[in-house]
Motif scaffolding. Structure first.
Motif, short mmCIF file in Angstrom:
data_model
loop_
_atom_site.label_atom_id
_atom_site.label_comp_id
_atom_site.label_asym_id
_atom_site.label_seq_id
_atom_site.Cartn_x
_atom_site.Cartn_y
_atom_site.Cartn_z
N ALA A 69 -4.03 -14.07 3.17
CA ALA A 69 -5.40 -13.62 2.96
C ALA A 69 -5.47 -12.69 1.75
N ALA A 70 -6.64 -12.62 1.14
CA ALA A 70 -6.80 -11.83 -0.07
C ALA A 70 -6.51 -10.36 0.15
N ASP A 71 -6.79 -9.86 1.37
CA ASP A 71 -6.57 -8.43 1.64
C ASP A 71 -5.23 -8.14 2.31
N ASP A 72 -4.36 -9.12 2.42
CA ASP A 72 -3.03 -8.89 2.99
C ASP A 72 -2.21 -7.98 2.09
N THR A 73 -1.57 -7.00 2.68
CA THR A 73 -0.63 -6.17 1.95
C THR A 73 0.76 -6.81 2.01
N TRP A 74 1.70 -6.26 1.24
CA TRP A 74 3.08 -6.74 1.30
C TRP A 74 3.60 -6.61 2.73
N ALA A 75 3.29 -5.49 3.38
CA ALA A 75 3.76 -5.27 4.75
C ALA A 75 3.14 -6.27 5.72
N ASP A 76 1.86 -6.61 5.53
CA ASP A 76 1.22 -7.61 6.39
C ASP A 76 1.96 -8.94 6.30
N LEU A 77 2.29 -9.34 5.09
CA LEU A 77 2.96 -10.62 4.87
C LEU A 77 4.38 -10.60 5.44
N PHE A 78 5.06 -9.48 5.26
CA PHE A 78 6.41 -9.34 5.81
C PHE A 78 6.38 -9.53 7.32
N SER A 79 5.44 -8.87 7.99
CA SER A 79 5.34 -8.97 9.45
C SER A 79 4.99 -10.38 9.89
N ARG A 80 4.11 -11.04 9.13
CA ARG A 80 3.69 -12.40 9.51
C ARG A 80 4.87 -13.36 9.48
N VAL A 81 5.65 -13.29 8.42
CA VAL A 81 6.81 -14.18 8.31
C VAL A 81 7.81 -13.87 9.41
N LEU A 82 8.06 -12.57 9.62
CA LEU A 82 9.05 -12.15 10.62
C LEU A 82 8.67 -12.65 12.00
N VAL A 83 7.42 -12.44 12.39
CA VAL A 83 6.97 -12.79 13.74
C VAL A 83 6.86 -14.30 13.92
N ALA A 84 6.34 -15.00 12.92
CA ALA A 84 6.06 -16.42 13.08
C ALA A 84 7.27 -17.31 12.86
N ARG A 85 8.14 -16.95 11.91
CA ARG A 85 9.19 -17.88 11.51
C ARG A 85 10.62 -17.40 11.78
N ILE A 86 10.81 -16.11 11.95
CA ILE A 86 12.18 -15.61 12.07
C ILE A 86 12.52 -15.18 13.49
#
Length: 349
Positions: free
Chosen positions: A206-223
């Motif tokens: 999303a346009a308002d995602d921070t680096w930390a938001d993206l880190f958490s999304r990958v961690l929770v969804a894929r790792i």
């Protein structure tokens, strides 16, 4: 949908009782284990001037009335961490705490607003020792529960097997993401570069995602779902910007001395080589509270006494392990309330 009977229904309690008795055996075994290794058991006060300064943890607020009737805000702690580190500053060397802790906005199969955190700290000892502690702890808990395997919703892990050790950089690289290429030596991050890599990996950005938001999304969804399958996993070397209470690694300033322990896809513990620089800790707390205010419209005070104690705290390592989750895996319970003697009233989700 059938509404389950309350936990105090005699028939339901009879069904839950074997897991609860296993919980007692696990707790007793762990107490004995730490006592034999010269750990002093301590009791941290639940009421604190600050509940913790993590952006996405929500606390329960209350107040204390003085003799003059004037009220002052207090909070139920989200962890005994500040109190335990203050005890290290006071001179304790090895301490362990079985603490009731409180987190608001958290309820589900793995979350409960009141739960038990097992924390232990080693002054003057490296955080890699905590990895060895985790191996002993999981094996001991399984033995006390009378099981040879950890189970959660069809996923299994052998608590007696050698742990897998995986860095965050390695975990992200399996998705085609060069994590540390977006982290600077000073902890700064390249949000746009990271966002492009995350999008290429097939995740929403999303346009308002921070680096930390993206880190958490990958961690929770894929790792996280793939961690601790077959055997427990140590996930280590977190980017320093994702380890607010840990010191930077002497080998690479982009990462911190932080690891998490997983089994059956469930996070069980979070460990640090402890940060002991009060100025740097204040800076990190302030950034976290700025983020909390941005997202939730509130911030928690900084515990000034804790920062004063941090200035004289020795180098140390510390870890927080969710006792309830460990019991869940040892008895194969699908929901955290299955292993709590008296769950908080208000419905489970």
């Amino acid at each position: 949908m059938t509404v389950p009977s309350p936990w105090w229904n005699p028939d339901r309690h009879a069904d839950r009782r074997p897991a609860l008795m296993a919980r007692n055996r696990i707790t007793a075994a762990l107490r004995g284990h730490f006592s034999e290794r010269d750990f002093v058991e301590v009791e941290a006060a639940c009421l604190q001037v600050s509940p913790g300064n993590e952006a996405h943890l929500s606390a329960f607020a209350t107040e204390i009335l003085g003799a003059d009737g004037v009220s002052h805000p207090l909070y139920l702690h989200t962890s005994p961490e500040f109190a335990c580190k203050t005890l290290l500053a006071a001179g304790e060397r090895r301490i362990v705490s079985f603490s009731r802790v409180f987190r608001n906005r958290e309820r589900g199969p793995l979350h409960h607003p009141e739960f038990t955190m097992l924390e232990w700290y080693r002054a003057g000892e490296d955080y890699t020792q905590l990895m060895r502690d985790c191996s002993e702890t999981l094996a001991l808990a399984a033995e006390a529960a009378g099981t040879r395997i950890l189970i959660h919703r069809g996923r299994e892990a052998d608590p007696f097997a050698p742990f897998e050790c995986l860095t965050l950089a390695e975990a992200f690289s399996k998705l085609g993401i060069d994590l540390l290429a977006t982290v600077g030596p000073d902890g700064s991050t390249d949000r746009d570069g990271f966002a492009a890599s995350v999008a290429e990996a097939g995740l929403r950005v999303a346009a308002d995602d921070t680096w930390a938001d993206l880190f958490s999304r990958v961690l929770v969804a894929r790792i996280e779902p793939g961690l601790g399958l077959g055997r427990p996993t140590i996930l280590c070397e977190y980017p320093v910007c994702e380890a607010a209470l840990a010191r930077p690694s002497p080998c690479d300033p982009r990462v911190a001395e932080r690891f998490e322990l997983y089994a059956c896809g469930v996070e069980l513990a979070n460990a640090f080589g402890e940060l002991t620089d009060p100025a740097e800790q204040r800076r990190r707390f302030t950034l976290a509270m700025d983020e909390k205010e941005r997202v939730y419209g509130e911030r928690y005070p900084i515990d000034e006494a804790f920062l004063e104690a941090l200035a004289i705290m020795p180098e140390a390592s510390g870890i927080a392990l969710g006792l309830d989750r460990l019991v869940m895996l040892c008895v194969g319970a699908p929901h955290i309330e299955d292993v709590l003697w008296t769950p908080v009233t208000g419905g489970r989700s």
